[in-house]
Design a protein around this motif. Structure first.
Motif, mmCIF file in Angstrom:
data_model
loop_
_atom_site.group_PDB
_atom_site.id
_atom_site.type_symbol
_atom_site.label_atom_id
_atom_site.label_comp_id
_atom_site.label_asym_id
_atom_site.label_seq_id
_atom_site.Cartn_x
_atom_site.Cartn_y
_atom_site.Cartn_z
ATOM 1 N N ASP A 62 -6.703 5.881 0.846
ATOM 2 C CA ASP A 62 -7.473 4.817 0.204
ATOM 3 C C ASP A 62 -7.876 3.737 1.215
ATOM 4 O OD1 ASP A 62 -7.005 6.215 -2.088
ATOM 5 O OD2 ASP A 62 -5.865 4.645 -3.098
ATOM 6 N N THR A 106 -6.986 -0.777 -11.701
ATOM 7 C CA THR A 106 -8.082 -1.585 -11.165
ATOM 8 C C THR A 106 -8.067 -3.018 -11.677
ATOM 9 O OG1 THR A 106 -9.503 0.344 -10.838
ATOM 10 C CG2 THR A 106 -10.590 -1.794 -10.999
ATOM 11 N N ALA A 153 -8.177 3.557 6.108
ATOM 12 C CA ALA A 153 -7.238 4.304 5.280
ATOM 13 C C ALA A 153 -5.868 3.649 5.296
ATOM 14 C CB ALA A 153 -7.129 5.741 5.775
ATOM 15 N N ALA A 177 -13.020 2.962 -5.077
ATOM 16 C CA ALA A 177 -12.658 3.964 -4.077
ATOM 17 C C ALA A 177 -11.142 4.170 -3.994
ATOM 18 C CB ALA A 177 -13.188 3.552 -2.709
ATOM 19 N N LEU A 178 -10.379 3.413 -4.766
ATOM 20 C CA LEU A 178 -8.925 3.513 -4.708
ATOM 21 C C LEU A 178 -8.398 4.495 -5.748
ATOM 22 C CD1 LEU A 178 -7.989 -0.278 -4.332
ATOM 23 C CD2 LEU A 178 -8.573 1.391 -2.541
ATOM 24 N N SER A 179 -7.318 5.165 -5.418
ATOM 25 C CA SER A 179 -6.656 6.075 -6.354
ATOM 26 C C SER A 179 -6.044 5.292 -7.515
ATOM 27 C CB SER A 179 -5.560 6.860 -5.630
ATOM 28 O OG SER A 179 -6.063 7.543 -4.507
ATOM 29 N N GLU A 224 -3.416 12.801 1.979
ATOM 30 C CA GLU A 224 -4.278 12.147 1.004
ATOM 31 C C GLU A 224 -3.980 12.617 -0.416
ATOM 32 O OE1 GLU A 224 -8.207 12.907 2.381
ATOM 33 O OE2 GLU A 224 -8.030 11.556 4.118
ATOM 34 N N LEU A 267 -1.123 3.298 -4.075
ATOM 35 C CA LEU A 267 -2.301 3.704 -3.320
ATOM 36 C C LEU A 267 -2.176 5.152 -2.844
ATOM 37 C CD1 LEU A 267 -2.652 0.608 -0.960
ATOM 38 C CD2 LEU A 267 -4.303 1.245 -2.742
ATOM 39 N N ARG A 307 1.773 8.703 -1.492
ATOM 40 C CA ARG A 307 1.424 7.443 -2.120
ATOM 41 C C ARG A 307 2.125 6.305 -1.373
ATOM 42 N NH1 ARG A 307 -1.379 10.701 -3.815
ATOM 43 N NH2 ARG A 307 -2.038 11.119 -5.967
#
Length: 248
Positions: free
Chosen positions: A122, A31, A78, A24-26, A105, A118, A109
């Motif tokens: 996020d 990752t 968030a 679910a993270l930008s 959003e 992020l 960042r």
């Protein structure tokens, strides 16, 4: 346009979201590093004295160890709502309109020592990890510097307004190919000379970020940003060294 914010050491508790979901993270290319660092921090938190020593925490902040131990199961919210402190009080994300939050959003960042770059929306848990934390090898700089820089490189066609502190810039320098401007908040002394602010620079950055988000303008270049600032009461100018100055 991207507005890049530093994180804050202080964070809100709780959250209405489920457990941490890396998907679910930008910036999904981060990752693997996020997973590895989260595991390291959670394991270290099983030895509270060791974690407190490495993060230089006093007894009043012992609760931060439990936050780190439960990273994978704690509720999320968030990122722009999670962080508190002077900058985030001025940004006041919870009070933004739905339209402004949507703009944030897409265009804001937040550079986290734990999660890297992020998106403002996020969902993240509360945690404690600063840019100078000593976790052993690899260091945070080794973990993040090249990876975060590559994420910025992917935005080389956009204006990037860098509101981070120097310590977070070191964890992810913006490549020269990306048109970016480091913001320095200054004031004019009695002698007429401009001087950089320290603690109160955070309020200036938060206020400026909120104004841009509320206006919802995706500035194409720094000249357009400066012109908007002059018209809206935000005194922006370019310094000879290429930094963007905000006079307060």
């Amino acid at each position: 346009m991207l507005i890049v914010l530093p994180p804050s050491e202080t964070k809100r508790d709780g959250g209405s979201g489920g457990a941490l979901d890396f998907a679910a993270l930008s910036h999904p290319r981060l990752t693997a590093k996020r997973r590895a660092l989260t595991r390291r921090v959670s394991r270290l938190a099983r030895t509270p004295d060791e974690m407190m020593a490495r993060l230089k925490l006093g007894q009043k902040l012992a609760f931060e160890v439990e936050r780190n131990r439960t990273l994978s199961t704690a509720p999320t919210m968030a990122a722009m709502d999670r962080y508190t402190g002077v900058l985030y009080e001025a940004l006041d994300a919870p009070s933004l309109s739905p339209e402004a939050r949507a703009f944030a959003e897409s265009h804001v960042r937040i550079h986290s020592a734990l999660f890297g770059l992020l998106g403002a929306g996020d969902p993240i848990p509360a945690y404690r990890l600063s840019s100078n934390a000593r976790l052993g090898e690899p260091t945070l700089k080794v973990s993040w510097s090249s990876a975060v820089s590559k994420e910025f490189e992917a935005h080389r066609g956009e204006l990037v307004l860098d509101l981070r502190s120097e310590s977070y810039v070191a964890l992810g320098p913006i490549p020269p190919t990306t048109p970016s401007y480091f913001l320095r908040v200054v004031t004019t002394g009695e002698d007429g000379a401009q001087r950089a602010l320290n603690h109160f620079n955070k309020k200036g950055k938060g206020t400026l970020a909120r104004a841009i988000v509320e206006n919802g303008l995706d500035f194409a270049d720094v000249d357009a940003l400066i012109a908007w600032g002059r018209a809206s009461g935000h005194h922006l100018s370019l310094a000879p060294n290429g930094e963007l100055l905000l006079l307060v």
